[in-house]
Design an enzyme around this catalytic site. Structure first.
Site, mmCIF file in Angstrom:
data_model
loop_
_atom_site.group_PDB
_atom_site.id
_atom_site.type_symbol
_atom_site.label_atom_id
_atom_site.label_comp_id
_atom_site.label_asym_id
_atom_site.label_seq_id
_atom_site.Cartn_x
_atom_site.Cartn_y
_atom_site.Cartn_z
ATOM 1 N N CYS A 101 1.401 3.980 -3.648
ATOM 2 C CA CYS A 101 0.184 4.778 -3.468
ATOM 3 C C CYS A 101 0.422 6.115 -2.774
ATOM 4 O O CYS A 101 -0.024 7.168 -3.254
ATOM 5 C CB CYS A 101 -0.844 3.984 -2.667
ATOM 6 S SG CYS A 101 -1.398 2.460 -3.450
ATOM 7 N N ASP A 102 1.120 6.087 -1.644
ATOM 8 C CA ASP A 102 1.170 7.261 -0.779
ATOM 9 C C ASP A 102 1.689 8.529 -1.453
ATOM 10 O O ASP A 102 1.102 9.605 -1.271
ATOM 11 C CB ASP A 102 2.004 6.959 0.468
ATOM 12 C CG ASP A 102 1.341 5.924 1.360
ATOM 13 O OD1 ASP A 102 0.196 5.545 1.055
ATOM 14 O OD2 ASP A 102 1.965 5.488 2.340
ATOM 15 N N HIS A 141 0.809 -1.216 0.000
ATOM 16 C CA HIS A 141 0.000 0.000 0.000
ATOM 17 C C HIS A 141 0.843 1.267 0.000
ATOM 18 O O HIS A 141 0.469 2.272 -0.598
ATOM 19 C CB HIS A 141 -0.914 0.014 1.226
ATOM 20 C CG HIS A 141 -1.592 1.335 1.433
ATOM 21 N ND1 HIS A 141 -2.637 1.748 0.642
ATOM 22 C CD2 HIS A 141 -1.336 2.358 2.283
ATOM 23 C CE1 HIS A 141 -3.012 2.969 1.020
ATOM 24 N NE2 HIS A 141 -2.249 3.350 2.014
ATOM 25 N N CYS A 142 1.992 1.237 0.634
ATOM 26 C CA CYS A 142 2.698 2.484 0.930
ATOM 27 C C CYS A 142 3.357 3.142 -0.280
ATOM 28 O O CYS A 142 2.960 4.219 -0.716
ATOM 29 C CB CYS A 142 3.745 2.233 2.023
ATOM 30 S SG CYS A 142 3.031 1.784 3.619
ATOM 31 N N ILE A 143 4.380 2.503 -0.832
ATOM 32 C CA ILE A 143 5.215 3.173 -1.820
ATOM 33 C C ILE A 143 4.486 3.456 -3.133
ATOM 34 O O ILE A 143 4.587 4.557 -3.666
ATOM 35 C CB ILE A 143 6.509 2.375 -2.056
ATOM 36 C CG1 ILE A 143 7.274 2.258 -0.740
ATOM 37 C CG2 ILE A 143 7.377 3.043 -3.106
ATOM 38 C CD1 ILE A 143 8.483 1.363 -0.814
#
Length: 476
Positions: free
Chosen positions: A322-323, A318-320
């Protein structure tokens, strides 16, 4: 109660009196702000009396966790293990069934905690969002993905925050942890609460504390990872810090919720930019006839000023992936550019396409077109030793290969099924060595994965850059 749960020393119910003393926040939150009802001087005095009576208010639960996914469930278990009464809420009955069956994807240490929690009368999971009103603190841990056009999808977060506001009662601490744009805590919680007549810092406490869960990695326990937190008022920050200190050894309080929100965006954008740089160096080293991992391993011997990042087929989770788009999306409205971030995210997004093109060239060199070729993808999870397919580059690679007419199969002991990009699902092969592939793409190398048979494979595309060199091995 089982012997394990008897060892837990549950604390007494939280009351409003336990929260830090309120500060004068009138400059930040005017009495009539954001649709809140007008407060005459006599009303303020009567409210002070009512506030004193509220000191005796108790709640059924100390903490309610909204969203029991990769972040919410470990968070709920850590807080419960600290001796708090925890309510876990999720809109999916299927997810709750997985949790009750103890089949949730968790670290071994969290699996033990889950077993204890499920036998603990002070731990409850439910789909009934009205129970939010019975919790002293509410922590929102829901997904914040991007859509196929890389535009933030705030639907899940907006719905969760709307429920939190609907059932909010005086004295509660309401905290977001989901990664999102700067200002979201105010927009989605503080302003609607004020419109309802619950003033942040006076009637309720509103804060943001970015999650710091690393799925599948147990190098740091939940308690050992420092937490950052910022409130929409100083009193809100203090209240949130007091909650976090119950299950975290170090809490770093920042001046505002906005700063805490930006902290998370900086953390993951930093990683994205450095991974994109590592991918570029992989391409550069290939052109100059050297192994990029030899270079990175050598540079890593420097004890300061360098942090190793490794190249690969793309990034998932989810992090890299998307964020950083939440930040870029917000900046576009202000007509502000961020060329370094934009280039890095474009490079990351294009990496799976590079894998497909490299596969096409390898097959062509072997006098085999991609149409009709038997292509085996080894490992489809977005990183080793997790059953997490979120944003995995393997899914895009498989979909592209199928679209080009290849016959695609995969092997991943962590992921029994995976979509093929055409509306159907593939099942993991039990014995990949016997599938007779024309090309094997090593995408994710799980720690227990057998790769010895790759020595006899006709052609191997190594996207991990760690496979031992061989005549049949080509680096991405």
């Amino acid at each position: 109660m089982t012997p394990n749960t008897k060892l837990k020393a549950h604390k007494a119910p939280l009351t409003r009196a336990e929260l830090p003393p309120l500060l004068d926040d009138s400059r930040e939150w005017p009495e009539n702000g954001a649709g809140a009802p007008e407060r005459a001087p006599e009303a303020v005095e009567s409210e002070a009396v009512a506030d004193g009576a509220a000191q005796d208010l108790t709640f059924t639960f100390d903490v309610a966790i909204v969203g029991l996914g990769y972040v919410g469930l470990p968070t709920a278990l850590a807080i419960n293990a600290s001796g708090r009464r925890v309510l876990g809420l999720d809109v999916s009955e299927n997810r709750l069934a997985v949790i009750r069956s103890r089949q949730a994807d968790l670290l071994d240490s969290d699996k033990v905690r889950l077993g204890n929690a499920l036998e603990d009368p002070t731990f409850m999971i439910s789909t009934d969002l009205s129970l939010l009103a019975r919790a002293a603190a509410v922590v929102v841990c829901v997904p914040t993905p991007v859509d196929p056009y890389l535009v933030p999808d705030l639907g899940i977060l907006r719905a969760a925050c709307a429920s939190v506001v609907e059932f909010a009662v005086p004295g509660q601490l309401l905290m977001l942890t989901s990664t999102t744009y700067v200002g979201s805590t105010r927009d989605l919680l503080a302003v609607p609460l004020a419109a309802k007549g619950l003033i942040p810092g006076t009637d309720v406490f509103v804060a943001f504390s970015p999650e710091r869960i690393n799925p599948g990695v147990d190098a740091f326990s939940h308690e050992d990872v420092p937490r950052v937190v910022g409130g929409v008022t100083p009193a809100c920050g203090e209240a949130a810090s007091a909650l976090l200190q119950a299950s975290t050894k170090l809490v770093h309080v920042v001046p505002s919720a906005d700063v805490a929100e930006m902290t998370k965006l900086v953390e993951n954008t930093f990683r994205a930019v450095n991974i994109a740089l590592a991918n570029e160096f992989a391409d550069i080293c290939h052109e100059l006839g050297m192994e990029v991992m030899d270079v990175i391993d050598a540079a890593s011997t420097k004890p300061y000023g360098f942090m190793p990042f490794t190249p690969g087929p793309g990034v998932g989770g989810h992090c890299i992936p998307c964020d950083p788009h939440y930040l870029l999306w917000q900046l576009r409205k202000a007509r502000v550019t961020a060329p370094v971030i934009e280039h890095a995210m474009a490079g990351i997004a294009g990496r799976p396409h590079q894998v497909v093109e490299k596969a096409r060239r390898i097959l062509s060199d072997r006098n085999h077109g991609i149409s009709g070729a038997r292509v085996l993808v080894l490992g489809v999870a977005y990183k080793p030793d997790v059953e997490d397919l979120r944003e995995s580059p393997a899914l895009e690679i498989i979909a592209a290969m199928v679209a080009h007419g290849a016959v695609v199969a995969y092997h991943d002991p962590w992921c029994p099924t995976a979509p093929d990009g055409q509306g159907s699902a593939l099942e993991s092969l039990e014995d990949p060595s016997g599938w007779d592939a024309d090309l094997v793409i090593l995408h994710t190398r799980h720690s227990a994965m057998d790769i010895e048979w790759l020595r006899d494979a006709p052609a191997v595309l190594d996207t991990t850059y760690r496979l031992p060199a061989g005549t049949n091995v080509t680096r991405l």
